[in-house]
Structures are given as structure tokens and as C-alpha cells.
Scaffold this motif. Sequence first.
Motif, PDB file in Angstrom:
ATOM      1  N   MET A 108      66.687  30.572 -14.831  1.00  0.00           N
ATOM      2  CA  MET A 108      66.182  29.260 -15.182  1.00  0.00           C
ATOM      3  C   MET A 108      67.296  28.259 -15.426  1.00  0.00           C
ATOM      4  SD  MET A 108      63.005  28.795 -15.244  1.00  0.00           S
ATOM      5  CE  MET A 108      61.408  29.425 -15.537  1.00  0.00           C
ATOM      6  N   ARG A 109      68.513  28.706 -15.440  1.00  0.00           N
ATOM      7  CA  ARG A 109      69.627  27.812 -15.710  1.00  0.00           C
ATOM      8  C   ARG A 109      69.704  26.657 -14.701  1.00  0.00           C
ATOM      9  NH1 ARG A 109      73.306  25.981 -18.786  1.00  0.00           N
ATOM     10  NH2 ARG A 109      75.489  26.030 -18.260  1.00  0.00           N
ATOM     11  N   ALA A 110      69.484  26.937 -13.421  1.00  0.00           N
ATOM     12  CA  ALA A 110      69.547  25.889 -12.394  1.00  0.00           C
ATOM     13  C   ALA A 110      68.453  24.847 -12.624  1.00  0.00           C
ATOM     14  CB  ALA A 110      69.428  26.497 -11.009  1.00  0.00           C
ATOM     15  N   LEU A 111      67.255  25.303 -12.976  1.00  0.00           N
ATOM     16  CA  LEU A 111      66.158  24.380 -13.245  1.00  0.00           C
ATOM     17  C   LEU A 111      66.465  23.498 -14.452  1.00  0.00           C
ATOM     18  CD1 LEU A 111      63.340  23.455 -12.436  1.00  0.00           C
ATOM     19  CD2 LEU A 111      62.420  25.262 -13.906  1.00  0.00           C
ATOM     20  N   ASP A 112      67.103  24.073 -15.466  1.00  0.00           N
ATOM     21  CA  ASP A 112      67.496  23.291 -16.640  1.00  0.00           C
ATOM     22  C   ASP A 112      68.489  22.196 -16.263  1.00  0.00           C
ATOM     23  OD1 ASP A 112      65.934  25.025 -18.072  1.00  0.00           O
ATOM     24  OD2 ASP A 112      67.596  26.077 -19.034  1.00  0.00           O
ATOM     25  N   ILE A 113      69.443  22.520 -15.419  1.00  0.00           N
ATOM     26  CA  ILE A 113      70.457  21.536 -15.009  1.00  0.00           C
ATOM     27  C   ILE A 113      69.826  20.423 -14.183  1.00  0.00           C
ATOM     28  CG2 ILE A 113      72.515  21.217 -13.573  1.00  0.00           C
ATOM     29  CD1 ILE A 113      73.376  24.046 -14.515  1.00  0.00           C
ATOM     30  N   ILE A 114      68.943  20.793 -13.256  1.00  0.00           N
ATOM     31  CA  ILE A 114      68.259  19.786 -12.438  1.00  0.00           C
ATOM     32  C   ILE A 114      67.422  18.870 -13.321  1.00  0.00           C
ATOM     33  CG2 ILE A 114      66.458  19.461 -10.688  1.00  0.00           C
ATOM     34  CD1 ILE A 114      67.545  22.067  -9.381  1.00  0.00           C
ATOM     35  N   ALA A 115      66.694  19.455 -14.271  1.00  0.00           N
ATOM     36  CA  ALA A 115      65.871  18.649 -15.180  1.00  0.00           C
ATOM     37  C   ALA A 115      66.739  17.707 -15.997  1.00  0.00           C
ATOM     38  CB  ALA A 115      65.053  19.555 -16.099  1.00  0.00           C
ATOM     39  N   LEU A 116      67.869  18.203 -16.484  1.00  0.00           N
ATOM     40  CA  LEU A 116      68.756  17.366 -17.283  1.00  0.00           C
ATOM     41  C   LEU A 116      69.322  16.215 -16.458  1.00  0.00           C
ATOM     42  CD1 LEU A 116      70.050  16.940 -20.025  1.00  0.00           C
ATOM     43  CD2 LEU A 116      71.902  18.434 -19.307  1.00  0.00           C
ATOM     44  N   ILE A 117      69.688  16.474 -15.223  1.00  0.00           N
ATOM     45  CA  ILE A 117      70.205  15.416 -14.343  1.00  0.00           C
ATOM     46  C   ILE A 117      69.135  14.344 -14.120  1.00  0.00           C
ATOM     47  CG2 ILE A 117      70.911  14.909 -11.962  1.00  0.00           C
ATOM     48  CD1 ILE A 117      72.402  17.628 -12.020  1.00  0.00           C
ATOM     49  N   LEU A 118      67.900  14.764 -13.862  1.00  0.00           N
ATOM     50  CA  LEU A 118      66.820  13.801 -13.645  1.00  0.00           C
ATOM     51  C   LEU A 118      66.521  12.993 -14.903  1.00  0.00           C
ATOM     52  CD1 LEU A 118      64.432  15.904 -11.414  1.00  0.00           C
ATOM     53  CD2 LEU A 118      65.697  13.864 -10.734  1.00  0.00           C
ATOM     54  N   VAL A 119      66.579  13.639 -16.060  1.00  0.00           N
ATOM     55  CA  VAL A 119      66.356  12.917 -17.315  1.00  0.00           C
ATOM     56  C   VAL A 119      67.457  11.891 -17.539  1.00  0.00           C
ATOM     57  CG1 VAL A 119      66.278  13.190 -19.819  1.00  0.00           C
ATOM     58  CG2 VAL A 119      64.960  14.718 -18.375  1.00  0.00           C
ATOM     59  N   VAL A 120      68.692  12.245 -17.221  1.00  0.00           N
ATOM     60  CA  VAL A 120      69.809  11.305 -17.365  1.00  0.00           C
ATOM     61  C   VAL A 120      69.641  10.128 -16.401  1.00  0.00           C
ATOM     62  CG1 VAL A 120      72.299  11.032 -17.012  1.00  0.00           C
ATOM     63  CG2 VAL A 120      71.422  12.985 -18.302  1.00  0.00           C
ATOM     64  N   ILE A 121      69.224  10.404 -15.173  1.00  0.00           N
ATOM     65  CA  ILE A 121      68.971   9.315 -14.215  1.00  0.00           C
ATOM     66  C   ILE A 121      67.905   8.372 -14.762  1.00  0.00           C
ATOM     67  CG2 ILE A 121      67.949   8.801 -11.955  1.00  0.00           C
ATOM     68  CD1 ILE A 121      69.401  11.341 -10.939  1.00  0.00           C
ATOM     69  N   GLY A 122      66.838   8.941 -15.309  1.00  0.00           N
ATOM     70  CA  GLY A 122      65.785   8.112 -15.899  1.00  0.00           C
ATOM     71  C   GLY A 122      66.288   7.298 -17.078  1.00  0.00           C
ATOM     72  N   ALA A 123      67.121   7.916 -17.912  1.00  0.00           N
ATOM     73  CA  ALA A 123      67.663   7.207 -19.074  1.00  0.00           C
ATOM     74  C   ALA A 123      68.575   6.060 -18.645  1.00  0.00           C
ATOM     75  CB  ALA A 123      68.424   8.174 -19.972  1.00  0.00           C
ATOM     76  N   ILE A 124      69.393   6.292 -17.643  1.00  0.00           N
ATOM     77  CA  ILE A 124      70.268   5.227 -17.141  1.00  0.00           C
ATOM     78  C   ILE A 124      69.434   4.087 -16.563  1.00  0.00           C
ATOM     79  CG2 ILE A 124      71.945   4.653 -15.324  1.00  0.00           C
ATOM     80  CD1 ILE A 124      73.156   7.468 -15.815  1.00  0.00           C
ATOM     81  N   ASN A 125      68.397   4.435 -15.805  1.00  0.00           N
ATOM     82  CA  ASN A 125      67.539   3.397 -15.225  1.00  0.00           C
ATOM     83  C   ASN A 125      66.862   2.583 -16.324  1.00  0.00           C
ATOM     84  OD1 ASN A 125      66.456   2.167 -12.789  1.00  0.00           O
ATOM     85  ND2 ASN A 125      64.492   3.006 -13.441  1.00  0.00           N
ATOM     86  N   TRP A 126      66.322   3.252 -17.357  1.00  0.00           N
ATOM     87  CA  TRP A 126      65.684   2.526 -18.452  1.00  0.00           C
ATOM     88  C   TRP A 126      66.691   1.696 -19.235  1.00  0.00           C
ATOM     89  CZ3 TRP A 126      61.052   0.990 -18.847  1.00  0.00           C
ATOM     90  CH2 TRP A 126      60.016   1.710 -18.285  1.00  0.00           C
ATOM     91  N   GLY A 127      67.898   2.189 -19.381  1.00  0.00           N
ATOM     92  CA  GLY A 127      68.940   1.400 -20.042  1.00  0.00           C
ATOM     93  C   GLY A 127      69.263   0.138 -19.267  1.00  0.00           C
ATOM     94  N   LEU A 128      69.364   0.269 -17.940  1.00  0.00           N
ATOM     95  CA  LEU A 128      69.623  -0.915 -17.109  1.00  0.00           C
ATOM     96  C   LEU A 128      68.473  -1.916 -17.199  1.00  0.00           C
ATOM     97  CD1 LEU A 128      71.136   0.771 -13.928  1.00  0.00           C
ATOM     98  CD2 LEU A 128      72.327  -0.722 -15.542  1.00  0.00           C
ATOM     99  N   ILE A 129      67.241  -1.405 -17.231  1.00  0.00           N
ATOM    100  CA  ILE A 129      66.090  -2.297 -17.361  1.00  0.00           C
ATOM    101  C   ILE A 129      66.122  -3.009 -18.713  1.00  0.00           C
ATOM    102  CG2 ILE A 129      63.570  -2.375 -17.590  1.00  0.00           C
ATOM    103  CD1 ILE A 129      63.491  -0.039 -15.543  1.00  0.00           C
TER     104      ILE A 129
END
Length: 73
Positions: A1-22
Amino acid sequence: MRALDIIALILVVIGAINWGLIGFFGFNLVDSLFGTMSSFSRIVYALVGIAGLYALSFFGRDRDRDRDPREVK
């Protein structure tokens, strides 16, 4: 499950950056890259949302399970 955790974390960071820019600049990076509510941008939003829900499971996990059992505390 480690790979899934990393992918999820990357997507959450992308979402956080997008919301920060907004929030700070009124600039939506996903819409700028893929078009306002295009099929691909909707897929990105859906994946970020699913990753955020999955990331909630990080709070309930035992953090000591990844440690070496021979490690002295």
C-alpha cells in the motif's frame, strides 16, 4: 500500500497548491492547464477528492508499523 499512499499524498498536495493559488491570487491552475470544467479537469478534481478521502485514513494508522522491529526505543 505504500505506493498508493504516495500517489494519494501527491494528489492531495496538488489540490492544496491549487486551492492556495485560488485563495491567494484567484488563479485556478487546473482550469488554466486543462480548460474550465473540461473532461480532463473534472477527472483531476475527482482524483484529488478521492485521494483526500483516502488520506483521512492516515490519521488512524499505527505510525510504528514502518519501523524496524529490531530498533531499540
